[in-house]
Structure formats: C-alpha cells, structure tokens
Design a protein around this motif. Structure first.
Motif, PDB file in Angstrom:
ATOM      1  N   GLU A 168       0.922  -1.000  -0.160  1.00 39.84           N
ATOM      2  CA  GLU A 168      -0.114   0.286  -0.114  1.00 39.84           C
ATOM      3  C   GLU A 168       0.807   1.324  -0.060  1.00 39.84           C
ATOM      4  O   GLU A 168       0.648   2.219  -0.699  1.00 39.84           O
ATOM      5  CB  GLU A 168      -0.823   0.077   1.128  1.00 39.84           C
ATOM      6  CG  GLU A 168      -1.764   1.183   1.464  1.00 39.84           C
ATOM      7  CD  GLU A 168      -2.278   0.910   2.871  1.00 39.84           C
ATOM      8  OE1 GLU A 168      -2.897   0.043   3.319  1.00 39.84           O
ATOM      9  OE2 GLU A 168      -2.237   1.976   3.612  1.00 39.84           O
ATOM     10  N   ALA A 169       1.998   1.106   0.801  1.00 40.89           N
ATOM     11  CA  ALA A 169       2.872   2.260   1.013  1.00 40.89           C
ATOM     12  C   ALA A 169       3.632   2.482  -0.338  1.00 40.89           C
ATOM     13  O   ALA A 169       4.045   3.463  -0.818  1.00 40.89           O
ATOM     14  CB  ALA A 169       3.500   2.078   2.325  1.00 40.89           C
ATOM     15  N   ASP A 170       3.953   1.562  -0.647  1.00 38.37           N
ATOM     16  CA  ASP A 170       5.095   1.406  -2.162  1.00 38.37           C
ATOM     17  C   ASP A 170       6.310   2.504  -1.747  1.00 38.37           C
ATOM     18  O   ASP A 170       6.190   3.410  -2.462  1.00 38.37           O
ATOM     19  CB  ASP A 170       4.324   1.704  -3.360  1.00 38.37           C
ATOM     20  CG  ASP A 170       5.110   1.333  -4.506  1.00 38.37           C
ATOM     21  OD1 ASP A 170       5.006   2.102  -5.699  1.00 38.37           O
ATOM     22  OD2 ASP A 170       6.215   0.644  -4.373  1.00 38.37           O
ATOM     23  N   PRO A 171       6.888   2.332  -0.523  1.00 41.27           N
ATOM     24  CA  PRO A 171       8.010   3.209  -0.232  1.00 41.27           C
ATOM     25  C   PRO A 171       9.120   3.347  -1.174  1.00 41.27           C
ATOM     26  O   PRO A 171       9.799   2.434  -1.671  1.00 41.27           O
ATOM     27  CB  PRO A 171       8.267   2.716   1.313  1.00 41.27           C
ATOM     28  CG  PRO A 171       8.066   1.336   1.261  1.00 41.27           C
ATOM     29  CD  PRO A 171       7.130   1.044   0.376  1.00 41.27           C
ATOM     30  N   THR A 172       9.503   4.440  -1.111  1.00 45.85           N
ATOM     31  CA  THR A 172      10.908   4.821  -1.849  1.00 45.85           C
ATOM     32  C   THR A 172      11.952   4.926  -0.747  1.00 45.85           C
ATOM     33  O   THR A 172      13.010   4.269  -0.980  1.00 45.85           O
ATOM     34  CB  THR A 172      11.016   6.388  -2.478  1.00 45.85           C
ATOM     35  OG1 THR A 172       9.881   6.183  -3.515  1.00 45.85           O
ATOM     36  CG2 THR A 172      12.370   6.580  -3.176  1.00 45.85           C
ATOM     37  N   VAL A 173      11.853   5.394   0.428  1.00 50.06           N
ATOM     38  CA  VAL A 173      12.498   5.136   1.603  1.00 50.06           C
ATOM     39  C   VAL A 173      11.795   4.798   2.839  1.00 50.06           C
ATOM     40  O   VAL A 173      10.970   5.482   3.115  1.00 50.06           O
ATOM     41  CB  VAL A 173      13.031   6.617   1.950  1.00 50.06           C
ATOM     42  CG1 VAL A 173      14.046   6.726   2.931  1.00 50.06           C
ATOM     43  CG2 VAL A 173      13.745   7.481   0.883  1.00 50.06           C
ATOM     44  N   ALA A 174      12.202   3.684   3.192  1.00 48.98           N
ATOM     45  CA  ALA A 174      11.654   2.780   4.666  1.00 48.98           C
ATOM     46  C   ALA A 174      12.559   2.853   5.576  1.00 48.98           C
ATOM     47  O   ALA A 174      13.667   2.846   5.414  1.00 48.98           O
ATOM     48  CB  ALA A 174      11.261   1.782   3.991  1.00 48.98           C
ATOM     49  N   LEU A 175      11.993   2.874   6.878  1.00 52.50           N
ATOM     50  CA  LEU A 175      12.770   2.812   8.007  1.00 52.50           C
ATOM     51  C   LEU A 175      12.111   1.608   8.710  1.00 52.50           C
ATOM     52  O   LEU A 175      10.980   1.699   9.025  1.00 52.50           O
ATOM     53  CB  LEU A 175      12.848   4.264   8.856  1.00 52.50           C
ATOM     54  CG  LEU A 175      13.645   4.239  10.147  1.00 52.50           C
ATOM     55  CD1 LEU A 175      15.081   3.982   9.959  1.00 52.50           C
ATOM     56  CD2 LEU A 175      13.200   5.459  11.093  1.00 52.50           C
ATOM     57  N   GLU A 176      13.144   0.748   9.225  1.00 55.35           N
ATOM     58  CA  GLU A 176      12.533  -0.241  10.219  1.00 55.35           C
ATOM     59  C   GLU A 176      13.375   0.064  11.744  1.00 55.35           C
ATOM     60  O   GLU A 176      14.720   0.387  11.735  1.00 55.35           O
ATOM     61  CB  GLU A 176      13.037  -1.664   9.819  1.00 55.35           C
ATOM     62  CG  GLU A 176      12.830  -2.591  10.768  1.00 55.35           C
ATOM     63  CD  GLU A 176      13.238  -4.060  10.049  1.00 55.35           C
ATOM     64  OE1 GLU A 176      14.335  -4.278   9.946  1.00 55.35           O
ATOM     65  OE2 GLU A 176      12.243  -4.940  10.112  1.00 55.35           O
ATOM     66  N   LEU A 177      12.565   0.056  12.668  1.00 52.59           N
ATOM     67  CA  LEU A 177      13.273   0.186  13.959  1.00 52.59           C
ATOM     68  C   LEU A 177      13.297  -1.291  14.585  1.00 52.59           C
ATOM     69  O   LEU A 177      12.367  -1.925  15.022  1.00 52.59           O
ATOM     70  CB  LEU A 177      12.491   1.055  15.134  1.00 52.59           C
ATOM     71  CG  LEU A 177      12.509   2.586  14.299  1.00 52.59           C
ATOM     72  CD1 LEU A 177      11.760   3.508  15.264  1.00 52.59           C
ATOM     73  CD2 LEU A 177      13.917   3.216  13.903  1.00 52.59           C
ATOM     74  N   GLY A 178      14.299  -1.832  15.088  1.00 48.03           N
ATOM     75  CA  GLY A 178      14.555  -3.293  15.451  1.00 48.03           C
ATOM     76  C   GLY A 178      14.940  -4.115  14.288  1.00 48.03           C
ATOM     77  O   GLY A 178      13.795  -4.676  13.604  1.00 48.03           O
ATOM     78  N   THR A 179      16.050  -4.570  14.006  1.00 49.50           N
ATOM     79  CA  THR A 179      16.344  -5.344  12.806  1.00 49.50           C
ATOM     80  C   THR A 179      16.338  -6.663  13.277  1.00 49.50           C
ATOM     81  O   THR A 179      15.866  -7.655  12.597  1.00 49.50           O
ATOM     82  CB  THR A 179      17.790  -4.964  12.455  1.00 49.50           C
ATOM     83  OG1 THR A 179      18.070  -3.730  12.392  1.00 49.50           O
ATOM     84  CG2 THR A 179      17.919  -5.834  10.949  1.00 49.50           C
ATOM     85  N   TYR A 180      16.737  -7.267  14.520  1.00 46.05           N
ATOM     86  CA  TYR A 180      16.899  -8.434  15.157  1.00 46.05           C
ATOM     87  C   TYR A 180      17.480  -9.492  14.127  1.00 46.05           C
ATOM     88  O   TYR A 180      18.690  -8.863  13.660  1.00 46.05           O
ATOM     89  CB  TYR A 180      15.545  -9.001  15.389  1.00 46.05           C
ATOM     90  CG  TYR A 180      15.621 -10.248  16.154  1.00 46.05           C
ATOM     91  CD1 TYR A 180      16.680 -10.470  17.350  1.00 46.05           C
ATOM     92  CD2 TYR A 180      14.678 -11.331  15.993  1.00 46.05           C
ATOM     93  CE1 TYR A 180      16.708 -11.694  17.945  1.00 46.05           C
ATOM     94  CE2 TYR A 180      14.951 -12.622  16.656  1.00 46.05           C
ATOM     95  CZ  TYR A 180      15.821 -12.666  17.522  1.00 46.05           C
ATOM     96  OH  TYR A 180      15.972 -14.022  18.451  1.00 46.05           O
ATOM     97  N   CYS A 181      17.010 -10.465  13.581  1.00 42.62           N
ATOM     98  CA  CYS A 181      17.797 -11.323  12.555  1.00 42.62           C
ATOM     99  C   CYS A 181      17.769 -10.846  11.030  1.00 42.62           C
ATOM    100  O   CYS A 181      18.026 -11.441  10.184  1.00 42.62           O
ATOM    101  CB  CYS A 181      17.375 -12.727  12.747  1.00 42.62           C
ATOM    102  SG  CYS A 181      17.817 -13.266  14.497  1.00 42.62           S
TER     103      CYS A 181
END
Ligand code: 75Z
Ligand code: MG
Length: 214
Positions: free
Chosen positions: A56-69
């Motif tokens: 839905e977002a089809d992001p060009t720049v995305a951020l994730e907080l909490g990579t884990y594995c």
C-alpha cells in the motif's frame, strides 16, 4: 562458547535456504522458529499484514526500528521497487552481523542498510548523514517503550510527511500502550487496528497502522 539462538537461525538459513531467494529465507526462518526455537521475528501471520501495508505504501525510503535477525528487513525489502531503500536500526551488536548475513543470503544487501545504535541517537542524523528528506514507511518493532518517544522524535526531526505510514508490531503483546495513546485520538494520525497472533504462538497480538496527516 555455545552458539546463540540467533546464530543457530543463521545456520539453518545458510544451510537450507536458496541463495538469492527471499521467499525461501522467510520460509526457512518461519519453519525453524515454529518447530525448533521460538524467536521474536514478526512471523508469517503478522508478516502478511506487513506485506499488505508495504505494498500500500510502495515506499521509496523506508525505516525499520529493530532489525533483530533481519526477517522483517527481508520481508520489506523483497517488495521494494528498484531504486527504493530500507534503513534498519539495530541496537544489539550481536544481532547486526547475523542480520547482515541473512539479508545477503536473500540477495537484498543492495536495498538494505543496517545502522547500529540507539534509534534516538540515529534518527536525528538521518537527514544529514543519509541525505534523507522524509520517510514513506516506518516499521516499529524495537523496544516497546521506545515506540512513542521515537515516533515523537521522527515528527520533531521533520522526517514524516502527509501520508507517511507507520506500522507498529506487538500492540497487544508485549504491548505498546504509550504509542497507542500518542497516535489514537490524535488529529495528526489516522489509525487502523489489525488483530493477529503473537509470532508462532496462539496468544493474541496485533499491529497498528498510523498514517501521519501532517
Ligand atoms: O522485544 C521485542 N522486539 C525488540 C527487539 C529489538 N531489536 N532491536 C531493538 C532495538 C533497536 C534499536 C533501538 N534503539 C533504542 N532501543 C532499541 C532497540 N529491539 C519483541 C519481543 C517479543 C516477545 C513476545 C513475547 C515474549 F514472551 C517475549 C518477547 C515479540 C516481538 O515481536 C518483539 O518484537
Ligand atoms: Mg515484534
């Protein structure tokens, strides 16, 4: 020294997944964590909700907080269009090399940048250090008591624009009550609740989508 659970997950992916095939990396982690050792990946059930919102977002720049594995980084990056990028912040130094390897096995290393450190230290530097304007999509899956302060920080740093989509994991379990308080009944956000279950378990959990209205 005994291997960590995260190292054993990497071993399983390295041995069983098809190199360059994100779907097989995800399937391998879900199989291992369902049958051998539970781990805090977003998992296959909530992963479908994550897929839906990323599409839905089809992001060009995305951020994730909490990579884990790196499970959700693979999940997100496999859906990104050619020039789109995912930045993922991980605090735990042990998890970083494991996530990097899993992302590499999936063949998605060119799309994902892992930033090691506290989100509250890295977020204020994203514009200057990574030449970022605003974020199209943010996946919150780090320490649950950091969801609210880090969302406020994203606002204050001018990293959100009208239509930026935030998606938060673990709204029920472990829970993120302060985040819900911040985004719900807030004229700057339009929220949607997605009931689900805790990864690999029957316990209820949920995700919350919060669209920033500017
Ligand atoms: O703690 C979780 N996730 C967070 C890991 C993390 N990985 N990286 C960070 C980071 C990254 C940058 C940061 N900057 C500042 N704090 C930071 C923390 N945090 C978590 C825990 C559970 C869970 C459920 C039931 C249980 F019985 C026990 C546990 C389930 C989940 O889906 C989770 O996501
Ligand atoms: Mg989670």
């Amino acid at each position: 020294m005994d291997q960590s659970k995260e190292q054993r997950i990497l071993n399983s992916v390295s041995y069983n997944a098809i190199k360059g095939d994100p779907e097989s990396v995800l399937a391998c982690i879900d199989k291992y964590c369902s049958q051998n050792e539970w781990a805090m990946n977003v998992g296959d059930e909530k992963g479908l909700i994550l897929d839906k919102i990323v599409k839905e977002a089809d992001p060009t720049v995305a951020l994730e907080l909490g990579t884990y594995c790196g499970y959700s980084a693979v999940r997100i990056a496999r859906l990104l269009k050619p020039n789109a990028r995912l930045f993922s912040i991980e605090f735990n130094a042990e998890f970083v090399p494991i996530a990097k390897e899993i992302i590499e096995i999936a063949g998605l290393q060119d799309k994902v940048t892992i930033l090691e450190g506290h989100a509250q230290d890295i977020i204020p530097r994203l514009k200057t250090q990574y030449n970022m304007d605003t974020l199209d999509f943010v996946f919150l899956d780090h320490w649950k008591d950091r969801y609210a302060p880090d969302t406020i920080l994203l606002e204050e740093c001018g990293l959100l624009r009208k239509g930026s989509i935030l998606l938060a994991d673990n709204i029920i379990f472990p829970g993120a009550p302060d985040f819900l308080k911040h985004v719900r009944n807030n004229i700057h956000y339009e929220c949607t609740h997605y009931p689900s279950h805790l990864e690999y378990m029957k316990a209820p959990d949920a995700m919350e989508k919060a669209v920033y209205l500017g």
